[in-house]
Design a protein around this motif. Structure first.
Motif, PDB file in Angstrom:
ATOM      1  N   ASN A 262      -5.361   4.810   1.745  1.00 57.43           N
ATOM      2  CA  ASN A 262      -5.549   5.004   2.785  1.00 57.43           C
ATOM      3  C   ASN A 262      -6.691   6.051   3.145  1.00 57.43           C
ATOM      4  O   ASN A 262      -6.545   7.251   3.025  1.00 57.43           O
ATOM      5  CB  ASN A 262      -4.610   5.498   3.774  1.00 57.43           C
ATOM      6  CG  ASN A 262      -4.484   5.464   5.424  1.00 57.43           C
ATOM      7  OD1 ASN A 262      -5.332   4.707   5.927  1.00 57.43           O
ATOM      8  ND2 ASN A 262      -3.848   6.284   5.968  1.00 57.43           N
ATOM      9  N   PRO A 263      -8.036   5.628   3.726  1.00 54.33           N
ATOM     10  CA  PRO A 263      -8.380   4.388   4.015  1.00 54.33           C
ATOM     11  C   PRO A 263      -8.586   3.384   2.960  1.00 54.33           C
ATOM     12  O   PRO A 263      -8.533   1.928   3.211  1.00 54.33           O
ATOM     13  CB  PRO A 263      -9.763   4.530   4.724  1.00 54.33           C
ATOM     14  CG  PRO A 263     -10.385   5.813   4.073  1.00 54.33           C
ATOM     15  CD  PRO A 263      -8.989   6.746   3.607  1.00 54.33           C
ATOM     16  N   GLY A 264      -8.820   3.714   1.686  1.00 54.55           N
ATOM     17  CA  GLY A 264      -8.966   2.894   0.651  1.00 54.55           C
ATOM     18  C   GLY A 264     -10.387   2.164   0.838  1.00 54.55           C
ATOM     19  O   GLY A 264     -11.363   2.784   1.412  1.00 54.55           O
ATOM     20  N   PRO A 265     -10.712   1.147  -0.140  1.00 55.67           N
ATOM     21  CA  PRO A 265     -12.066   0.378  -0.139  1.00 55.67           C
ATOM     22  C   PRO A 265     -12.366  -0.093   1.303  1.00 55.67           C
ATOM     23  O   PRO A 265     -11.504  -0.116   2.120  1.00 55.67           O
ATOM     24  CB  PRO A 265     -11.912  -0.583  -1.315  1.00 55.67           C
ATOM     25  CG  PRO A 265     -10.516  -0.052  -2.083  1.00 55.67           C
ATOM     26  CD  PRO A 265      -9.743   0.384  -1.270  1.00 55.67           C
ATOM     27  N   VAL A 266     -13.817  -0.229   1.179  1.00 55.02           N
ATOM     28  CA  VAL A 266     -14.070  -0.925   2.487  1.00 55.02           C
ATOM     29  C   VAL A 266     -13.455  -2.251   2.638  1.00 55.02           C
ATOM     30  O   VAL A 266     -13.160  -2.654   4.044  1.00 55.02           O
ATOM     31  CB  VAL A 266     -15.837  -1.373   2.345  1.00 55.02           C
ATOM     32  CG1 VAL A 266     -16.198  -2.172   3.349  1.00 55.02           C
ATOM     33  CG2 VAL A 266     -16.476  -0.159   2.238  1.00 55.02           C
TER      34      VAL A 266
ATOM     35  N   LEU B 218       0.691  -1.145  -0.119  1.00 51.51           N
ATOM     36  CA  LEU B 218       0.213   0.019   0.062  1.00 51.51           C
ATOM     37  C   LEU B 218       0.980   1.214   0.016  1.00 51.51           C
ATOM     38  O   LEU B 218       1.910   1.401   0.767  1.00 51.51           O
ATOM     39  CB  LEU B 218      -0.898   0.149   1.333  1.00 51.51           C
ATOM     40  CG  LEU B 218      -1.906  -1.099   1.276  1.00 51.51           C
ATOM     41  CD1 LEU B 218      -2.609  -0.950   2.512  1.00 51.51           C
ATOM     42  CD2 LEU B 218      -3.144  -0.865   0.155  1.00 51.51           C
ATOM     43  N   SER B 219       0.544   2.265  -0.904  1.00 49.63           N
ATOM     44  CA  SER B 219       1.291   3.555  -0.813  1.00 49.63           C
ATOM     45  C   SER B 219       1.130   4.226   0.364  1.00 49.63           C
ATOM     46  O   SER B 219       2.095   4.945   0.700  1.00 49.63           O
ATOM     47  CB  SER B 219       1.079   4.301  -2.068  1.00 49.63           C
ATOM     48  OG  SER B 219       1.016   3.773  -3.244  1.00 49.63           O
ATOM     49  N   GLU B 220       0.389   4.205   1.048  1.00 53.04           N
ATOM     50  CA  GLU B 220      -0.114   4.988   2.427  1.00 53.04           C
ATOM     51  C   GLU B 220      -0.311   3.996   3.464  1.00 53.04           C
ATOM     52  O   GLU B 220      -1.551   3.223   3.226  1.00 53.04           O
ATOM     53  CB  GLU B 220      -1.014   5.825   2.422  1.00 53.04           C
ATOM     54  CG  GLU B 220      -0.746   7.234   1.562  1.00 53.04           C
ATOM     55  CD  GLU B 220      -1.731   8.033   1.241  1.00 53.04           C
ATOM     56  OE1 GLU B 220      -2.327   8.553   2.450  1.00 53.04           O
ATOM     57  OE2 GLU B 220      -1.910   8.678   0.066  1.00 53.04           O
ATOM     58  N   ASP B 221       0.491   3.673   4.721  1.00 53.88           N
ATOM     59  CA  ASP B 221       0.107   2.798   5.572  1.00 53.88           C
ATOM     60  C   ASP B 221       0.940   3.495   6.872  1.00 53.88           C
ATOM     61  O   ASP B 221       1.817   2.703   7.226  1.00 53.88           O
ATOM     62  CB  ASP B 221       0.487   1.440   5.274  1.00 53.88           C
ATOM     63  CG  ASP B 221      -0.193   0.368   6.355  1.00 53.88           C
ATOM     64  OD1 ASP B 221      -0.724   0.579   7.313  1.00 53.88           O
ATOM     65  OD2 ASP B 221       0.003  -0.963   5.959  1.00 53.88           O
ATOM     66  N   PRO B 222       0.737   4.579   7.238  1.00 53.99           N
ATOM     67  CA  PRO B 222       1.584   5.019   8.287  1.00 53.99           C
ATOM     68  C   PRO B 222       1.577   4.353   9.611  1.00 53.99           C
ATOM     69  O   PRO B 222       2.553   4.582  10.313  1.00 53.99           O
ATOM     70  CB  PRO B 222       0.681   6.239   8.233  1.00 53.99           C
ATOM     71  CG  PRO B 222      -0.479   6.214   7.973  1.00 53.99           C
ATOM     72  CD  PRO B 222      -0.430   5.212   6.752  1.00 53.99           C
ATOM     73  N   SER B 223       0.592   3.315   9.896  1.00 50.21           N
ATOM     74  CA  SER B 223       1.001   2.649  11.212  1.00 50.21           C
ATOM     75  C   SER B 223       1.836   1.486  11.055  1.00 50.21           C
ATOM     76  O   SER B 223       2.178   1.088  11.971  1.00 50.21           O
ATOM     77  CB  SER B 223      -0.432   2.009  11.306  1.00 50.21           C
ATOM     78  OG  SER B 223      -0.940   1.162  10.625  1.00 50.21           O
ATOM     79  N   ASN B 224       2.427   1.373   9.731  1.00 44.54           N
ATOM     80  CA  ASN B 224       3.368   0.352   9.499  1.00 44.54           C
ATOM     81  C   ASN B 224       4.669   0.647   8.994  1.00 44.54           C
ATOM     82  O   ASN B 224       5.756  -0.177   9.320  1.00 44.54           O
ATOM     83  CB  ASN B 224       2.548  -0.800   8.552  1.00 44.54           C
ATOM     84  CG  ASN B 224       1.718  -1.547   9.348  1.00 44.54           C
ATOM     85  OD1 ASN B 224       1.929  -2.208  10.507  1.00 44.54           O
ATOM     86  ND2 ASN B 224       0.516  -1.495   8.872  1.00 44.54           N
ATOM     87  N   TYR B 225       4.599   1.615   8.142  1.00 39.96           N
ATOM     88  CA  TYR B 225       5.928   2.333   7.614  1.00 39.96           C
ATOM     89  C   TYR B 225       5.846   3.688   7.122  1.00 39.96           C
ATOM     90  O   TYR B 225       4.447   4.121   6.857  1.00 39.96           O
ATOM     91  CB  TYR B 225       6.441   1.316   6.457  1.00 39.96           C
ATOM     92  CG  TYR B 225       5.331   0.823   5.309  1.00 39.96           C
ATOM     93  CD1 TYR B 225       5.069   1.769   4.527  1.00 39.96           C
ATOM     94  CD2 TYR B 225       4.988  -0.296   5.517  1.00 39.96           C
ATOM     95  CE1 TYR B 225       3.937   1.393   3.681  1.00 39.96           C
ATOM     96  CE2 TYR B 225       3.877  -0.723   4.594  1.00 39.96           C
ATOM     97  CZ  TYR B 225       3.417   0.071   3.514  1.00 39.96           C
ATOM     98  OH  TYR B 225       2.718  -0.180   2.744  1.00 39.96           O
ATOM     99  N   SER B 226       6.883   4.515   7.131  1.00 38.63           N
ATOM    100  CA  SER B 226       6.755   5.687   6.673  1.00 38.63           C
ATOM    101  C   SER B 226       6.916   6.012   5.140  1.00 38.63           C
ATOM    102  O   SER B 226       6.544   6.905   4.679  1.00 38.63           O
ATOM    103  CB  SER B 226       7.764   6.548   7.289  1.00 38.63           C
ATOM    104  OG  SER B 226       8.907   6.274   7.031  1.00 38.63           O
ATOM    105  N   ASP B 227       7.460   5.038   4.321  1.00 38.57           N
ATOM    106  CA  ASP B 227       7.860   5.080   3.073  1.00 38.57           C
ATOM    107  C   ASP B 227       7.864   3.933   2.399  1.00 38.57           C
ATOM    108  O   ASP B 227       8.473   2.883   2.765  1.00 38.57           O
ATOM    109  CB  ASP B 227       9.367   5.784   2.738  1.00 38.57           C
ATOM    110  CG  ASP B 227       9.438   6.044   1.281  1.00 38.57           C
ATOM    111  OD1 ASP B 227       9.193   6.917   0.849  1.00 38.57           O
ATOM    112  OD2 ASP B 227       9.927   5.209   0.861  1.00 38.57           O
TER     113      ASP B 227
END
Length: 1330
Positions: free
Chosen positions: A419-423, A33-42
């Protein structure tokens, strides 16, 4: 693992980040995922870390910098710049520009983005502050009698002399720069007039800005040294706005690695399909060094906007063309956020000016068409079950959001992102296309990457998706309940939205879509490729082994690109030794610099390719082509060849101008494995039986759900075997899903999939009734509108005049057998209703021996025959199907011609009193009869009318005929020349007839008109209800106040509303609007003023155009614009009035002035918004050698919830204005000012838009005409809002006092005289606080 190191290629998209790595143990891919701040920053760094762990078996902790001793190279394609532009989250920038042009980028081309939006929304400019600098270069002219006495001359980069009229005051500039810097802005964009020719002043500013301490400085002369200050200005601001963002990202990315990252080769993918070194980003933190030529491959934020799509084009072009097929390719890249389509036929196709997020970018980019997040809407007037709702949603970009609004089901253009993406992503997101595909069985969740949930170890959440769709279904069914519809219809509607874009990419350029092979890639592409190919008649689909991450793989395959460019401004002449010598010298010097730059990046000369290009155009035109060649003579030959292929003609008697010299250096040498062996020809005997499926699922296809086998493969399981899969089936790997429909087969060979689209199915759609089906209605609406749009593309491409090709003053439309408008592309509003009156006039007139026959084309421009004004000539083509005795439909194209005769150049005389003074007036003339072009007869008509540019008239009329006919090949005789013309408009509708049948197509032409009629009725009923709700009695307001709707009668069955306004001569425009409870209405213009002994009389057809435009503006969502908008409406238009004059009176001003006033009055009586500028501010100037025409923007009226927009065209026009540098280059004038007229918009709760000030200085004797309104009566405010300012036309004779020339005047000017036009502002809305 030996000594081999890791190489990474990464594409960071809007939803997913794809990583391809060439590792010591072979290729590896991963998707995050391009955005997943809870798991990685980049995500790029995280992908590298995971692959290193997987391959080495060694731990690379998230919390520590990644070790780099095993990494050789990293190639990145990123949406960082794109997102910053879309979300307006770039750096704070200040703009320094030439005095008089502070608002130039706010005004831009002056056209509004959507012609039916009363609330005009233009994206904000990229700078926070603008400062004008008193400096000026003036072009030295070679023509006789042109004043060049403006100051000392200096040479330019092209050798052309320019005049330094005003030197830059360094002390003043330094003071301004310090003030900007102290305000907290440390990024600077510098854009001066004509700096592309000489960068002297911009370089002085750069030196001073460096002294002050600015962090980033972008000079337009170095960012993109090309003519057109507006495009160059946007591009320079984008550079200053985005490059620091990219640089910060690079620094942040590097900080995630250990110190060895400085030794790793890092490069970024650019929008042109090449790579640029990361050092170039770092080098762009400060102003570039002063160079006699510019290194164009210096990496910049604006050059990376399309990096991901560019990677995909490189990927499919290098892995498919000439390897798997010789057919030209269509790239179909369907990702999570958007769908991109492109074309490849042996060479990457570039465009050099594009628009992204409302900003024009002047830079080489691959020709990629983006379909937002996917867009589709449908009126939901039927009962909807859950499965039907889901099937409707199952196409477009995977992240396109689904929602229901006011009876309309909408897919996109908003994307749910990553993020948040699809349901189903388990992050509390919104319903999206991915959810629809999941519920339809097109995504097999067990094999989807398990990267969701708080610990990134869960799969897709099918139950959450099911619950969300049930809730949406309840919402829709609560709105309205009717009949149940089939799955098949929904899918066809959704697919048509994307097919429309692919048709535009191919057919509008003269290519047959069905002759192409489809290259499908992107995470969602394989799920829809077969349906798309079937709709477009394609037989071959190729899906690469890395289709799910092909953009990343393409980045791995890409070459390093370095470009250098210089302006030129010379006439192409192989016989001119000086020109030839100059061009050769420039090519040599630019090639040396380019080669050196690539050698410094480690490329040996044997791996460097040099391409030489000239940016060429015909003199007095604005359409340039970038031509590649080697020998000097090659360029002329290839220019003529490409020009004729692209536009359908050449201009033998006109000079060819070289605007720019460009060298493109390509550093090659990718060592990645080839995906396919050239010449691989697997035969039927080689095919192996399919492997066993891993599961069976219920999947939706045409006709309903079917039991469908699911196959899972890693593409490298059978390196030497060919495997065939029979549809229906689903084939999955780690990065993508491929859906093979029934009747198709997929062959697995050479680690790629080839899908043969079933050819036995009859394309003709059977068993369709003639009753209206709302889904088929949507499909055919798309198809009908596509016909009109592609006709418009053809007309613009093949025309020669500035008015059509550059100002876009034309319209194209499709009409039914009765002449009623079926579909009108969103071109010029003043043409909307008038064109159908022109077609109907010919149907009534031409009977018996004069009746229309196959191969005929008619032209008409007379006001009595549905014309608007005489320069607008309409070409009408009747279309016959098979052996039909009468036309089954009509196509027509109307274009504004630069001159059709009359008493003044440009055929827009302000003082005309009779029609004959305005030029050629034709009620009906067969320009083509029985397939023969009647050029001699046409020339005789034009000469009799006094036309001054007959060759241009003929060329543009041929272009209009080509627009009607472009698509199927026929031969038409143009005098002694035979032209090959394509029947686009005719062929596309004939295709529909062949597919659906003539009865169905004609029935749906009527149904589409009925649909528009229903929408207008509903809008009028809402006004009826609002009048009853909001007004306690008809006498609540004074007859003289500005509160609307103004009711003069209100009953249970009808209400009567009234509004009026006056032309500047006092002529009243009056309308009584009676709205009945059933939504029908009557527009009664009784008491409108008599026709006048002047030219602001308006043809009745234009009155109808004004009404249809205003009614369409009431509808807040997309509907086809057609005759149906007028079906509920009755008209009372007094004959011999100013809005329905007699046959011989002058009308040239009515089309451009009175039409605007009528639109204001109609919108006033409807209570829609305050008055806009009510004028088009028509200006012409010239002599017996040339002529120039423009219309000038003003202020838009405010509305119930919005401020009026400043400096924009409103209502009945939407033409563009000539770029200031182009204007001064072509004509003997100096544009002194083009700015907003601050404070001219009316005050109110919502303020009216400001008008503009346009100040032109003339450099030789010539005749000027101004045709304008709102110089006596101001644009009214509404509901307590104040009026906008009146317009003003001031002539400043050299060394004399200024004089007001009035609204309509013709006068002679001499050198140094100036005309200053102050256009009106828009009215305010609502009572102003305080």
């Amino acid at each position: 693992m030996g000594n081999k190191k890791f190489s990474f290629a990464i594409d960071r998209g809007g939803t997913f980040t794809d990583v391809y790595s060439d590792t010591p143990s072979g290729p590896k891919v991963i998707k995050l995922l391009s955005e997943d701040p809870s798991n990685y920053s980049d995500p790029a760094r995280e992908g590298i870390r995971r692959i290193l762990e997987e391959v080495t078996g060694k731990s690379f902790p998230k919390a520590k910098p990644v070790e780099t001793q095993l990494i050789e190279s990293i190639r990145l394609g990123t949406t960082v710049a794109t997102n910053a532009l879309l979300e307006r989250k770039g750096s704070d920038v200040a703009l320094l520009t030439t005095k008089g042009f502070a608002d130039l980028l706010v005004i831009g081309t002056q056209a509004r983005p959507k012609i039916f939006d009363l609330k005009i929304e233009k994206l904000e400019v990229l700078y926070k502050r603008v400062v004008e600098i008193d400096e000026r270069f003036v072009l030295k002219k070679q023509e006789k009698y042109v004043d060049n006495d403006y100051g000392p001359t200096i040479s330019s980069l092209t050798g052309q002399e320019i005049i330094v009229e005003k030197e830059l005051n360094e002390k003043t500039v330094l003071s301004e720069l310090r003030d900007i810097y102290n305000s907290g802005i440390n990024c600077l964009a510098v854009v001066f007039m004509h700096s592309y020719l000489n960068d002297k002043h911009e370089k002085k500013v750069a030196r001073l800005a460096e002294e002050v301490g600015f962090r980033h400085i972008s000079l337009s002369s170095q960012v993109m040294p090309m003519i057109k200050i507006v495009s160059r200005g946007y591009t320079t601001c984008a550079d200053a706005y985005l490059t620091p963002v990219i640089t910060e990202y690079v620094h942040s990315f590097q900080q995630g690695f250990d110190n060895g990252i400085t030794k790793v080769s890092i490069s970024f993918m650019q929008s042109d399909g090449g790579l640029a070194s990361v050092q170039d980003f770092n080098g762009n933190l400060h102003v570039l060094p002063a160079l006699p030529c510019l290194p164009l491959a210096v990496a910049s934020g604006f050059r990376a906007i399309l990096s991901g799509p560019a990677g995909g084009v490189v990927g499919y072009s290098k892995t498919t063309y000439r390897r798997l097929t010789n057919s030209p390719l269509i790239g179909f890249d369907m990702g999570g956020t958007s769908t991109d389509v492109s074309r490849f036929s042996g060479k990457l196709e570039h465009v050099f000016e594009t628009e992204t997020a409302g900003i024009t970018i002047q830079a080489p980019q691959l020709d990629v068409h983006t379909i937002a997040a996917g867009f589709l809407f449908l009126t939901m007037q039927f009962f909807l079950q859950l499965e039907h709702l889901v099937s409707l949603c199952s196409t477009s970009g995977g992240g396109s959001r689904l929602y229901f609004q006011e009876g309309i089901f909408i897919v996109g253009p908003e994307s749910v992102g990553a993020n948040p993406g699809p349901v189903c992503y388990r992050k509390g997101g919104h319903l999206a296309i991915t959810d629809a595909n999941l519920l339809l069985g097109r995504i097999y969740p067990d094999n989807f990457p398990k990267i969701f949930g708080p610990d990134e170890n869960e799969g897709l959440d099918l139950e959450a998706t099911r619950r969300a769709f049930k809730e949406l279904t309840k919402e829709i069914n609560a709105y309205k309940k009717k009949v149940l519809l089939s799955y098949r219809s929904f899918l066809e509607v959704a697919n048509e939205a994307m097919c429309r874009s692919i048709r535009s990419l191919t057919q509008s350029k003269g290519f047959d879509t069905s002759s192409h092979a489809l290259c499908s890639f992107g995470g969602a592409g394989g799920q829809h490729a077969v349906a798309i190919a079937k709709s477009l008649g394609m037989k071959e689909i190729y899906i690469n082994k890395y289709s799910g991450i092909l953009s990343a793989y393409g980045i791995a395959l890409a070459d390093v690109i370095v470009e250098n460019q210089r302006p030129c401004s010379k006439i192409y002449d192989p016989e001119d030794e000086e020109v030839v010598k100059n061009i050769k010298y420039n090519f040599f010097e630019l090639s040396e610099k380019t080669t050196k730059a690539l050698e410094e990046q480690g490329f040996a000369k044997s791996y460097i390719k040099i391409r030489k290009l000239l940016n060429m155009r015909y003199d007095k035109t604005d359409c340039s082509l970038m031509i590649e060649g080697d020998e000097f003579n090659d360029f002329g030959y290839y220019f003529l060849q490409n020009y004729e292929r692209e536009f359908g003609f050449t201009i033998p008697a006109r000079d060819i101008i070289i605007d720019d010299i460009r060298v493109r250096g390509i550093g090659t040498g990718s060592t990645l494995e080839e995906v396919c062996e050239p010449g691989d020809q697997t035969t039927e005997k080689d095919l192996r039986p399919v492997v066993e499926p891993i599961a069976t699922t219920r999947c939706y296809f045409k006709g309903g759900f079917k039991e469908t086998p699911v196959y899972a493969t890693k593409f490298d399981l059978f390196p030497s075997e060919a495997v065939v899969y029979s549809g229906p089936c689903i084939i999955m790997d780690s990065t993508s899903t491929v859906l093979v429909e029934p009747g198709c087969s997929a062959t697995y060979k050479q680690k790629s999939l080839f899908i043969r689209v079933g050819g036995k199915e009859d394309k003709k759609v059977n068993n369709i009734g003639l009753e209206s089906d709302p889904v088929l209605l949507a499909i055919l609406s798309h198809r009908f509108m596509s016909v009109a749009e592609q006709m418009g593309c053809t007309l613009q491409r093949t025309s020669i005049s500035t008015n059509i090709k550059e100002r876009l003053d034309f319209s194209c439309a499709l009409f039914g057998p009765d002449g009623g408008l079926v579909a009108n592309a969103p071109h010029i509003p003043v043409h909307l209703g008038a064109m159908q009156e022109a077609v109907k006039y010919q149907i009534t007139l031409l009977k018996g021996d004069d009746a229309m026959k196959k191969g005929d084309v008619i032209i008409s421009n007379h006001p009595e025959a549905g014309g608007s004004h005489l320069p607008d000539i309409t070409c009408i083509t009747p279309v016959f199907y098979e052996e039909s005795s009468a036309p089954v439909f009509f196509v027509a194209a109307r274009g504004h011609h630069a001159d059709v005769g009359g008493i003044t150049p440009g055929s827009m005389p302000p003082t005309s009193r009779f029609l004959e003074q305005e030029g050629l007036a034709v009620k009906s003339f067969y320009i083509v009869r029985g397939g023969k072009f009647r050029e001699n007869e046409l020339v005789a008509l034009l000469k009799k009318a006094g036309a001054r540019r007959i060759s241009d008239n003929i060329s543009d009329l041929k272009a209009q005929i080509a627009a009607n006919h472009h698509g199927a090949f026929i031969l038409l005789t143009w005098s002694s020349i035979v032209f090959l013309i394509h029947y686009l408009g005719i062929r596309l509708v004939n295709e529909l007839i062949e597919q659906y049948g003539i009865k169905v197509v004609q029935a749906y032409m009527h149904h589409i008109q009925e649909n528009a009629s229903d929408r207008v009725r509903k809008s009028l009923q809402e006004i009826f209800e609002r009048v009853h709700r909001d007004l306690s009695s008809p006498s609540d307001h004074s007859p003289n106040d500005n509160f609307y709707p103004k009711s003069i009668f209100r009953g249970k069955e009808k209400v009567v509303l009234y509004a009026e306004d006056r032309m500047d001569d006092g002529s009243p425009i009056c309308v009584h609007l009676t709205i009945f409870k059933d939504g029908s209405a009557s527009f009664d213009f009784t008491n409108t003023g008599h026709q006048v002994l002047g030219n602001w009389n308006m043809p009745k057809a234009v009155t109808l155009s004004a009404v249809i435009y205003c009614l369409r503006c009431l509808i807040p969502y997309e509907i086809p614009l057609n005759q149906g908008c007028l079906t509920p409406v009755r008209f009372v238009i007094p004959p011999n009035s100013i809005i329905d004059p007699g046959p011989d009176v002058a009308v040239v001003g009515g089309n451009v002035l009175t039409s605007q006033r009528v639109a204001d009055v109609i919108l006033k009586v409807l209570g829609a918004c305050a008055d806009s500028q009510g004028c088009m501010n028509n200006l012409t100037f010239g002599d017996n050698q040339y002529g120039y025409y423009e219309t000038i923007a003003g202020g838009a009226g405010a509305g119930p919830s919005w401020h009026g927009t400043a400096g924009v065209h409103t209502h009945m026009t939407n033409t563009r204005i000539t770029d200031p540098e182009v204007l001064e280059n072509r004509y003997p004038v100096i544009l002194r000012q083009f700015s907003l007229r601050k404070g001219s918009g009316g005050l109110g709760k919502f303020k009216g838009g400001d008008g503009v000030i346009r100040e032109i200085e003339f450099r030789k004797k010539q005749t000027v005409s101004i045709l304008s309104e709102r110089r006596s009566f101001a644009p009214s405010g509404m509901n307590g809002g104040c009026p906008g300012s009146r317009g003003l036309n001031i002539l400043e004779k050299y060394n004399r006092k200024p004089v007001n020339v009035g609204g309509r005047a013709t006068f002679e000017v001499h050198s140094r005289d100036r005309l200053v036009i102050h256009t009106p502002g828009g009215g305010g809305y609502g009572l102003h606080d305080g």
